[in-house]
Design a protein around this motif. Structure first.
Motif, PDB file in Angstrom:
ATOM      1  N   ALA A   1       0.832  -1.205   0.000  1.00  0.00           N
ATOM      2  CA  ALA A   1       0.000   0.000   0.000  1.00  0.00           C
ATOM      3  C   ALA A   1       0.867   1.255   0.000  1.00  0.00           C
ATOM      4  CB  ALA A   1      -0.924  -0.006   1.210  1.00  0.00           C
ATOM      5  N   THR A   2       0.296   2.338  -0.525  1.00  0.00           N
ATOM      6  CA  THR A   2       0.974   3.635  -0.570  1.00  0.00           C
ATOM      7  C   THR A   2       0.210   4.657   0.254  1.00  0.00           C
ATOM      8  OG1 THR A   2       1.907   3.263  -2.775  1.00  0.00           O
ATOM      9  CG2 THR A   2       1.687   5.546  -2.068  1.00  0.00           C
ATOM     10  N   ARG A   3       0.959   5.409   1.053  1.00  0.00           N
ATOM     11  CA  ARG A   3       0.416   6.551   1.782  1.00  0.00           C
ATOM     12  C   ARG A   3       1.212   7.781   1.350  1.00  0.00           C
ATOM     13  NH1 ARG A   3      -1.227   6.772   7.990  1.00  0.00           N
ATOM     14  NH2 ARG A   3      -1.692   4.631   7.419  1.00  0.00           N
ATOM     15  N   ALA A   4       0.570   8.922   1.234  1.00  0.00           N
ATOM     16  CA  ALA A   4       1.267  10.147   0.826  1.00  0.00           C
ATOM     17  C   ALA A   4       1.178  11.188   1.933  1.00  0.00           C
ATOM     18  CB  ALA A   4       0.666  10.709  -0.455  1.00  0.00           C
ATOM     19  N   PHE A   5       2.323  11.789   2.244  1.00  0.00           N
ATOM     20  CA  PHE A   5       2.356  12.937   3.151  1.00  0.00           C
ATOM     21  C   PHE A   5       2.203  14.201   2.313  1.00  0.00           C
ATOM     22  CE2 PHE A   5       5.392  10.209   5.798  1.00  0.00           C
ATOM     23  CZ  PHE A   5       4.391   9.779   6.648  1.00  0.00           C
ATOM     24  N   LEU A   6       1.263  15.071   2.696  1.00  0.00           N
ATOM     25  CA  LEU A   6       1.030  16.319   1.974  1.00  0.00           C
ATOM     26  C   LEU A   6       1.151  17.490   2.935  1.00  0.00           C
ATOM     27  CD1 LEU A   6      -2.126  15.291  -0.097  1.00  0.00           C
ATOM     28  CD2 LEU A   6       0.268  15.232  -0.829  1.00  0.00           C
ATOM     29  N   LEU A   7       1.793  18.557   2.489  1.00  0.00           N
ATOM     30  CA  LEU A   7       1.942  19.753   3.313  1.00  0.00           C
ATOM     31  C   LEU A   7       0.768  20.704   3.100  1.00  0.00           C
ATOM     32  CD1 LEU A   7       5.739  20.566   2.838  1.00  0.00           C
ATOM     33  CD2 LEU A   7       4.640  19.445   4.793  1.00  0.00           C
ATOM     34  N   VAL A   8       0.202  21.170   4.191  1.00  0.00           N
ATOM     35  CA  VAL A   8      -0.813  22.222   4.143  1.00  0.00           C
ATOM     36  C   VAL A   8      -0.083  23.556   4.280  1.00  0.00           C
ATOM     37  CG1 VAL A   8      -2.878  23.166   5.218  1.00  0.00           C
ATOM     38  CG2 VAL A   8      -2.524  20.686   5.182  1.00  0.00           C
ATOM     39  N   ASN A   9      -0.212  24.398   3.251  1.00  0.00           N
ATOM     40  CA  ASN A   9       0.529  25.656   3.171  1.00  0.00           C
ATOM     41  C   ASN A   9       2.044  25.436   3.127  1.00  0.00           C
ATOM     42  OD1 ASN A   9      -1.926  27.068   3.395  1.00  0.00           O
ATOM     43  ND2 ASN A   9      -0.973  28.682   4.602  1.00  0.00           N
ATOM     44  N   PRO A  10       2.536  24.733   2.109  1.00  0.00           N
ATOM     45  CA  PRO A  10       3.994  24.641   1.978  1.00  0.00           C
ATOM     46  C   PRO A  10       4.555  26.008   1.613  1.00  0.00           C
ATOM     47  CG  PRO A  10       2.942  23.826  -0.005  1.00  0.00           C
ATOM     48  CD  PRO A  10       1.834  24.104   0.978  1.00  0.00           C
ATOM     49  N   PRO A  11       5.863  26.188   1.697  1.00  0.00           N
ATOM     50  CA  PRO A  11       6.438  27.457   1.239  1.00  0.00           C
ATOM     51  C   PRO A  11       6.025  27.735  -0.202  1.00  0.00           C
ATOM     52  CG  PRO A  11       8.080  26.161   2.399  1.00  0.00           C
ATOM     53  CD  PRO A  11       6.880  25.270   2.230  1.00  0.00           C
TER      54      PRO A  11
ATOM     55  N   ARG B   1       5.323  23.514   9.429  1.00  0.00           N
ATOM     56  CA  ARG B   1       5.788  24.139  10.663  1.00  0.00           C
ATOM     57  C   ARG B   1       7.128  24.824  10.453  1.00  0.00           C
ATOM     58  NH1 ARG B   1       3.864  18.919  11.753  1.00  0.00           N
ATOM     59  NH2 ARG B   1       2.105  18.856  13.206  1.00  0.00           N
ATOM     60  N   THR B   2       7.336  25.882  11.198  1.00  0.00           N
ATOM     61  CA  THR B   2       8.666  26.485  11.276  1.00  0.00           C
ATOM     62  C   THR B   2       9.506  25.675  12.255  1.00  0.00           C
ATOM     63  OG1 THR B   2       7.874  27.950  13.020  1.00  0.00           O
ATOM     64  CG2 THR B   2       7.853  28.817  10.768  1.00  0.00           C
ATOM     65  N   GLY B   3      10.794  25.999  12.322  1.00  0.00           N
ATOM     66  CA  GLY B   3      11.639  25.360  13.323  1.00  0.00           C
ATOM     67  C   GLY B   3      12.826  24.604  12.777  1.00  0.00           C
ATOM     68  N   ASN B   4      12.923  24.476  11.445  1.00  0.00           N
ATOM     69  CA  ASN B   4      14.068  23.728  10.900  1.00  0.00           C
ATOM     70  C   ASN B   4      15.123  24.640  10.264  1.00  0.00           C
ATOM     71  OD1 ASN B   4      12.951  24.504   8.479  1.00  0.00           O
ATOM     72  ND2 ASN B   4      13.010  22.478   7.544  1.00  0.00           N
ATOM     73  N   GLY B   5      14.985  25.936  10.440  1.00  0.00           N
ATOM     74  CA  GLY B   5      15.971  26.866   9.887  1.00  0.00           C
ATOM     75  C   GLY B   5      15.561  27.385   8.529  1.00  0.00           C
ATOM     76  N   ALA B   6      15.467  26.497   7.552  1.00  0.00           N
ATOM     77  CA  ALA B   6      15.129  26.921   6.192  1.00  0.00           C
ATOM     78  C   ALA B   6      13.721  27.510   6.140  1.00  0.00           C
ATOM     79  CB  ALA B   6      15.247  25.738   5.231  1.00  0.00           C
ATOM     80  N   ILE B   7      12.767  26.831   6.779  1.00  0.00           N
ATOM     81  CA  ILE B   7      11.392  27.334   6.787  1.00  0.00           C
ATOM     82  C   ILE B   7      11.321  28.677   7.517  1.00  0.00           C
ATOM     83  CG2 ILE B   7       9.038  26.887   7.539  1.00  0.00           C
ATOM     84  CD1 ILE B   7       9.817  25.118   5.279  1.00  0.00           C
ATOM     85  N   ASP B   8      12.117  28.812   8.564  1.00  0.00           N
ATOM     86  CA  ASP B   8      12.123  30.069   9.319  1.00  0.00           C
ATOM     87  C   ASP B   8      12.600  31.230   8.447  1.00  0.00           C
ATOM     88  OD1 ASP B   8      11.868  29.129  12.461  1.00  0.00           O
ATOM     89  OD2 ASP B   8      12.873  27.664  11.193  1.00  0.00           O
ATOM     90  N   ARG B   9      13.612  30.973   7.631  1.00  0.00           N
ATOM     91  CA  ARG B   9      14.120  32.026   6.746  1.00  0.00           C
ATOM     92  C   ARG B   9      13.090  32.392   5.683  1.00  0.00           C
ATOM     93  NH1 ARG B   9      18.816  29.007   7.715  1.00  0.00           N
ATOM     94  NH2 ARG B   9      18.578  27.771   5.818  1.00  0.00           N
ATOM     95  N   LEU B  10      12.379  31.378   5.187  1.00  0.00           N
ATOM     96  CA  LEU B  10      11.323  31.648   4.211  1.00  0.00           C
ATOM     97  C   LEU B  10      10.179  32.428   4.850  1.00  0.00           C
ATOM     98  CD1 LEU B  10      11.268  28.192   2.363  1.00  0.00           C
ATOM     99  CD2 LEU B  10      12.036  30.379   1.417  1.00  0.00           C
TER     100      LEU B  10
END
Length: 250
Positions: free
Chosen positions: A125-135, A167-176
């Protein structure tokens, strides 16, 4: 920075199973998420697959996560060792090709589709992770694209999608965030995404409620809204929204 030594992951799984056993819990489904790719040999040595499978032999279904480009023979090897069925979760993130490229995930939509086709052919089976409001996507386009992304994942054969508020918190997302290229989703956005994707009627839809308070501005309705999201996750049925006189459900 270093490769995981042989035996380490198997010992972690054994420790977790012992903890479950102490409480009398024997779950029918087990998720082995390693914040990376299960089929990355430097993260989980293939020599450990047999020991890991033995430790979760009680489970009727096992879910692991992987980058689409690492889905292949090792997936088949793990499947054959398990007592139950196997599901592979892949971080599609978004089906918007321009945004996916800018996220630097190292794969494109065709790669995801090929991995999903391989899994289907191997009865996995396949499951997909999707981001809500990605950069680079927020507001109405962000909601529109999470629904399109879910539809794409289901077309590829996914039986489930998990909606993860970015979510923010990984550095790259925070800069974006600081540059204005990322806007965190609100709790209302996650609720709307769950409702619209569930409305596709194509497969199971799960809203990630971890650390949900980060996306809420109202303490009065947070608990009730979390419970509603989780109830929808379990029932796979739309439930009326929580009415909050303090914030109006924003």
């Amino acid at each position: 920075r270093d490769s995981v030594p042989p035996g380490a992951i198997a010992r972690q799984v054994e420790f977790a199973v012992r903890k479950w056993s102490d409480t009398g819990v024997r779950p029918a489904q087990v998720k082995l998420y390693n914040s990376g790719s299960f089929f990355d040999a430097k993260a989980i040595p293939p020599a450990d697959y047999e020991a890991i499978a033995e430790r979760v032999a009680f489970a009727r279904h096992v879910v692991v996560e992987s980058h689409p480009l690492l889905v292949g023979d090792r997936c088949r090897e793990l499947r054959d060792l398990l007592s139950g069925s196997l599901e592979v979760a892949m971080g599609l993130e978004t089906a918007n090709p321009q945004v996916l490229e800018r996220l630097n995930k190292g794969f494109d939509l065709e790669d995801f589709a090929r991995a999903a086709a391989f899994l289907a052919a191997e009865s996995v089976a396949t499951r997909a992770f999707l981001l809500v409001n990605p950069p680079f996507l927020h507001g109405a386009p962000g909601l529109e694209w999470v629904v399109k992304s879910a539809d794409f994942a289901f077309q590829c054969g996914a039986s489930a999608v998990t909606l993860i508020p970015t979510r923010t918190g990984n550095g790259a997302i925070d800069r974006l965030f600081e540059s204005g290229e990322f806007t965190p989703p609100t709790l209302a956005t996650l609720e709307a995404a769950q409702r619209h994707v569930l409305g596709l009627g194509r497969g199971r839809v799960f809203a990630d409620t971890w650390d949900l308070q980060r996306f809420s501005t109202c303490s009065s309705c947070l608990t009730a809204r979390r419970e509603r999201l989780e109830a929808v996750n379990l029932s796979q049925r739309y439930l009326p929204p929580v009415v909050c006189t303090a914030c109006g459900g924003s």
